[in-house]
Design a protein around this motif. Structure first.
Motif, PDB file in Angstrom:
ATOM      1  N   SER A  78      20.305  63.104  74.012  1.00 33.66           N
ATOM      2  CA  SER A  78      19.179  63.492  74.541  1.00 33.66           C
ATOM      3  C   SER A  78      18.051  62.597  74.080  1.00 33.66           C
ATOM      4  O   SER A  78      17.246  62.204  74.927  1.00 33.66           O
ATOM      5  N   SER A 102      15.320  71.804  84.022  1.00 34.58           N
ATOM      6  CA  SER A 102      16.162  71.316  83.200  1.00 34.58           C
ATOM      7  C   SER A 102      16.908  72.431  82.469  1.00 34.58           C
ATOM      8  O   SER A 102      18.112  72.316  82.369  1.00 34.58           O
ATOM      9  N   ILE A 116      17.353  64.644  86.666  1.00 34.37           N
ATOM     10  CA  ILE A 116      18.625  65.223  86.101  1.00 34.37           C
ATOM     11  C   ILE A 116      19.846  65.312  86.943  1.00 34.37           C
ATOM     12  O   ILE A 116      20.815  65.241  86.058  1.00 34.37           O
ATOM     13  N   THR A 122      11.796  60.746  81.576  1.00 31.16           N
ATOM     14  CA  THR A 122      10.775  61.791  81.180  1.00 31.16           C
ATOM     15  C   THR A 122       9.366  61.134  80.962  1.00 31.16           C
ATOM     16  O   THR A 122       8.346  61.686  81.633  1.00 31.16           O
ATOM     17  N   ALA A 153      11.939  66.766  89.041  1.00 29.77           N
ATOM     18  CA  ALA A 153      13.009  67.085  87.845  1.00 29.77           C
ATOM     19  C   ALA A 153      14.515  67.266  88.198  1.00 29.77           C
ATOM     20  O   ALA A 153      15.288  66.616  87.661  1.00 29.77           O
ATOM     21  N   ASP A 197      14.617  68.395  76.202  1.00 29.53           N
ATOM     22  CA  ASP A 197      14.143  68.118  77.250  1.00 29.53           C
ATOM     23  C   ASP A 197      12.748  68.662  77.185  1.00 29.53           C
ATOM     24  O   ASP A 197      11.687  68.201  77.770  1.00 29.53           O
ATOM     25  N   ASN A 248      24.711  64.866  80.696  1.00 27.71           N
ATOM     26  CA  ASN A 248      25.396  65.782  81.627  1.00 27.71           C
ATOM     27  C   ASN A 248      26.719  65.797  81.354  1.00 27.71           C
ATOM     28  O   ASN A 248      27.313  66.932  81.391  1.00 27.71           O
ATOM     29  N   CYS A 258       9.314  71.563  85.729  1.00 30.57           N
ATOM     30  CA  CYS A 258      10.128  70.471  85.388  1.00 30.57           C
ATOM     31  C   CYS A 258      10.990  71.035  84.306  1.00 30.57           C
ATOM     32  O   CYS A 258      12.333  70.936  84.254  1.00 30.57           O
ATOM     33  N   TRP A 318      19.659  73.811  85.091  1.00 32.83           N
ATOM     34  CA  TRP A 318      20.621  72.849  85.174  1.00 32.83           C
ATOM     35  C   TRP A 318      21.605  72.596  83.809  1.00 32.83           C
ATOM     36  O   TRP A 318      22.869  72.704  84.389  1.00 32.83           O
ATOM     37  N   ALA A 344      18.439  71.351  76.347  1.00 31.32           N
ATOM     38  CA  ALA A 344      17.459  72.069  77.064  1.00 31.32           C
ATOM     39  C   ALA A 344      16.162  71.980  76.009  1.00 31.32           C
ATOM     40  O   ALA A 344      14.916  71.656  76.483  1.00 31.32           O
TER      41      ALA A 344
END
Length: 202
Positions: A118, A155, A16, A128, A12, A50, A23, A151, A158, A47
């Motif tokens: 996303s 996410s 990412i 993904t 992950a 994801d 990002n 994973c 991060w 988030a």
């Protein structure tokens, strides 16, 4: 069990880490808002998106998508157009009156943009579904969901960290000049991702 968690975390994190449109947006909102909490709509939306994508991928959707070349082609084509547009928007982003306040989105706009970057980003979806989803096939039962949880945890951590880094950057870049440079570099990277995806169709 530990080996499964480590596998999920490393995979992950590797996916990412590269700077992409998702990002970039989270970092920007962290930088533009005076308070970190005001960037939370973007962070939580990204988030959750994801979380949904990883859950669907590990639940078996990856097998269906990868087996359908038409769907994959349509996804990449639409996604490339979206990335080209987002690159243009990012390149032309300007800070009003030389401050960091001009691009601070409202909570509603953050949610819409975070969801779009996303869920309409083919690079993120293919990572993904194509990588995490297929990697999970080597596990079964509870082990597969432990892998998924690892994973997802990466996410979430991060995105929160990225927004916090953006807030710190915003504090030291009072004129907004550094952020303008970051936007230009980010746009080039986003366009580069679009080019690579287009090549995958040729």
């Amino acid at each position: 069990m530990e080996a499964i968690i480590i596998h999920g975390v490393l995979l992950a994190f590797g996916l990412i880490l590269p700077l992409g449109v998702q990002n970039v947006f989270i970092f920007q909102q962290g930088a533009y808002h005076k308070d970190f909490i005001r960037a939370l709509p973007a962070v939580l939306t990204a988030a959750i998106c994801d979380l949904v994508l990883i859950t669907l991928a590990i639940g078996g959707v990856s097998v269906i998508v990868l087996a359908n070349p038409v769907f994959k082609t349509v996804l990449i084509t639409v996604g490339c157009l979206f990335l080209i547009y987002m690159g243009w928007v990012t390149w032309n982003t300007k800070n009003q009156q030389g401050t960091m306040e001009g691009e601070a989105f409202t909570g509603r706009k953050q949610i819409i943009f975070a969801a779009s970057v996303s869920l309409l980003n083919p690079h993120a979806i293919l990572d993904t579904i194509g990588v995490i989803g297929t990697s999970s096939l080597q596990y079964s039962g509870m082990d597969r969901w432990v892998f998924a949880a690892a994973c997802v945890a990466v996410s979430w951590i991060w995105f929160f960290g990225l927004a916090a880094a953006g807030r710190f950057f915003g504090k030291i870049d009072q004129t907004g000049k550094l952020m303008s440079l970051v936007n230009k570099c980010s746009a080039i990277i986003i366009w580069g991702v679009a080019v690579l995806l287009i090549k995958s169709l040729l």
